[in-house]
Design a protein around this motif. Sequence first.
Motif, PDB file in Angstrom:
ATOM      1  N   VAL A   1       1.003   3.760  -8.945  1.00  0.00           N
ATOM      2  CA  VAL A   1       0.991   4.464  -7.664  1.00  0.00           C
ATOM      3  C   VAL A   1      -0.423   4.956  -7.378  1.00  0.00           C
ATOM      4  O   VAL A   1      -1.228   5.146  -8.285  1.00  0.00           O
ATOM      5  N   ARG A   2      -0.679   5.172  -6.095  1.00  0.00           N
ATOM      6  CA  ARG A   2      -2.009   5.645  -5.733  1.00  0.00           C
ATOM      7  C   ARG A   2      -2.252   7.078  -6.183  1.00  0.00           C
ATOM      8  O   ARG A   2      -3.376   7.463  -6.468  1.00  0.00           O
TER       9      ARG A   2
ATOM     10  N   GLU B   1       5.514   1.666  -4.527  1.00  0.00           N
ATOM     11  CA  GLU B   1       5.288   2.231  -3.205  1.00  0.00           C
ATOM     12  C   GLU B   1       5.884   1.371  -2.087  1.00  0.00           C
ATOM     13  O   GLU B   1       6.103   1.864  -0.978  1.00  0.00           O
TER      14      GLU B   1
ATOM     15  N   SER C   1       2.671  10.318  -4.254  1.00  0.00           N
ATOM     16  CA  SER C   1       3.530   9.203  -3.839  1.00  0.00           C
ATOM     17  C   SER C   1       4.936   9.377  -4.409  1.00  0.00           C
ATOM     18  O   SER C   1       5.934   9.080  -3.737  1.00  0.00           O
TER      19      SER C   1
ATOM     20  N   MET D   1       1.781   7.430   1.069  1.00  0.00           N
ATOM     21  CA  MET D   1       2.422   6.135   1.100  1.00  0.00           C
ATOM     22  C   MET D   1       3.215   6.068   2.389  1.00  0.00           C
ATOM     23  O   MET D   1       3.663   7.084   2.903  1.00  0.00           O
TER      24      MET D   1
ATOM     25  N   ARG E   1       6.097   5.988   4.680  1.00  0.00           N
ATOM     26  CA  ARG E   1       7.481   6.414   4.483  1.00  0.00           C
ATOM     27  C   ARG E   1       8.433   5.732   5.460  1.00  0.00           C
ATOM     28  O   ARG E   1       9.598   6.060   5.515  1.00  0.00           O
TER      29      ARG E   1
ATOM     30  N   ALA F   1       8.380  10.094  -2.185  1.00  0.00           N
ATOM     31  CA  ALA F   1       9.530   9.203  -2.337  1.00  0.00           C
ATOM     32  C   ALA F   1      10.798   9.989  -2.657  1.00  0.00           C
ATOM     33  O   ALA F   1      11.872   9.726  -2.097  1.00  0.00           O
TER      34      ALA F   1
END
Length: 579
Positions: free
Chosen positions: A169-170, A142, A174, A288, A290, A178
């Motif tokens: 990752v959460r 992340e 996420s 997340m 960005r 991405a």
Amino acid sequence: MPVCENSKNKKVKKEPNSTDTKVKQEANTIAAIYDPVLLPPYPDKPGIVRLEFHDTCVDVESMNALRTYMYMGILAVSMDTVLGLLDASNYLDIKGSKKLCVDHLKGHVDIKNVLKVLTAAHNYSINRLKQTALEFIDQEFENVVLEPYWLELDVEILKMLISRDTLCVRAEASIFIAVSNWAQAGMTTDSGKSVSGSEAGDSQSERIKVFENMISEPGLIRLSNMSREELIQVSQTQVVSNSGELRRALYDEAMSRVNQTEGQSKPKRLRNYTANHLSNPEFAGNSMRRYPIYDLKKCEATLHGHSRAVCAIAVCGNDVLSGSGDGTIRVWSSTNNWECYKVLKGHSNSIVALKVYQDKLLSASPDKTICVWEVGTWKHDRVLTGHRSAVCALSICYNDKLCSGSDDGQLKVWNCRTWALERTIQAHSHVIWSLASCREFIISGSSDTTIRVWDSNNWRFIVTLDQHRDEVQALAVSEDTTELYSGSDDGMICVWNTYTWECVRTLDSNKRAILSLCVYGPNKIVSGLGNGVVKVWNSNPLTSDGALTEHTSCVMAVAVFNGKVVSASYDKTVKVWGP
């Protein structure tokens, strides 16, 4: 073309040893690839052989460094030069220098260089270095995807990364965010070179097509692993708004859950998730971060056009939207030198709140209405009526509900699919100036000096927060939803734990009214003050981190836009702040 000069008769002035033997072997390697007798010597340099290397991206500095290595056994390696040296060593198949570069990289992988290291290791089949880079990315995914080089990855490496079950990752969203950022990088080609005009559009179009295909490829973007809240949030991203295929895929996934019977859930291929779901719909896909975090120092642009105070700000893709006391909403393009390319008219009074939800823009006004606009075409879609007083605040719940707060203290709940009014709550005794969403909660701030928390599943009242001594003007929720920030006319910023609802920290801004707040990354908040200052704060501990002072009147709204901050003021302007 890079040129190297080597002396036929040059001798290393030291006793022969194993290093000399190795250096000679390396020199023989280069001679075997490029036969020096094929090229004539320089006319003015007898005994000097000219070597020319065609069709290669190897830089001259790296070639010169390798020349020194071949004849002296010395190679100066640093993080500034190692990737170029690795390119040259691989190109010339010099195994000794290649090993030195690989060993150096293995000990110096970090967030900023790991994607370039992975690309080099993959392209040159250096498996042990590749594994080191992959394991690092597993733990730091992340943060790694915030680096500019993420937008330059080729498709093969991108797919290799997001197919990994070991990514930490959460939430699955996420990954979705991405890849959507990568797909939207239309001003960059797949090789990382800047393009313009139609070429940029073609590159972005091709990437979005790749993104659409990834959704259907098993093991890449795993929609079945997303919670309902995650599906809602990723559906609000700009790339989904622009892609019928992505909207259809998300809709199909949502409908498949509605239609499945108990015990018939799809089998899931899990990752190393660190949280079960995205929990803050106010970030609309920002599970997340960005954007990069800058040290905000200067005003990069001042946007003129409104004839009265600017009271509201919203961000939509590459556009910033501003609502004003002149009754208009202006759409500003960041990609076209902040030109205002659209003016929206639909209210009979000021615009005091703006909110983007999926492909709709929502605006609130003292004319007692909420207008719904189509994002992109900016057509006026409909008007929501039902309030008996001025509408002052808007927020979106995780469960597809729009909440609006009004001058008479009422909180109204609207269905975002049908736009029907579902519920009216007498939430406060005075004006609701601010609303925020946090997990399943809706939080309201009022001129009665209190903050109240509501459960949006059943609209049950939870608790009253009463630390402030004057009107509560602004609310914001941390990225991880563990903290609520509130700002008031009493000049105080209060920080509340969103699990216990206790006030854990306070800060006094020298009695300057806090009129607006936004979260800036994981550790900072930005406030708009009554004296025209945009103030940046560290969130823990709650300390000042700078002041931006070019507005000439109170700052009514602040928002984050691609790592920068935009602010709206009573001085009739919108300002963009950057490093």
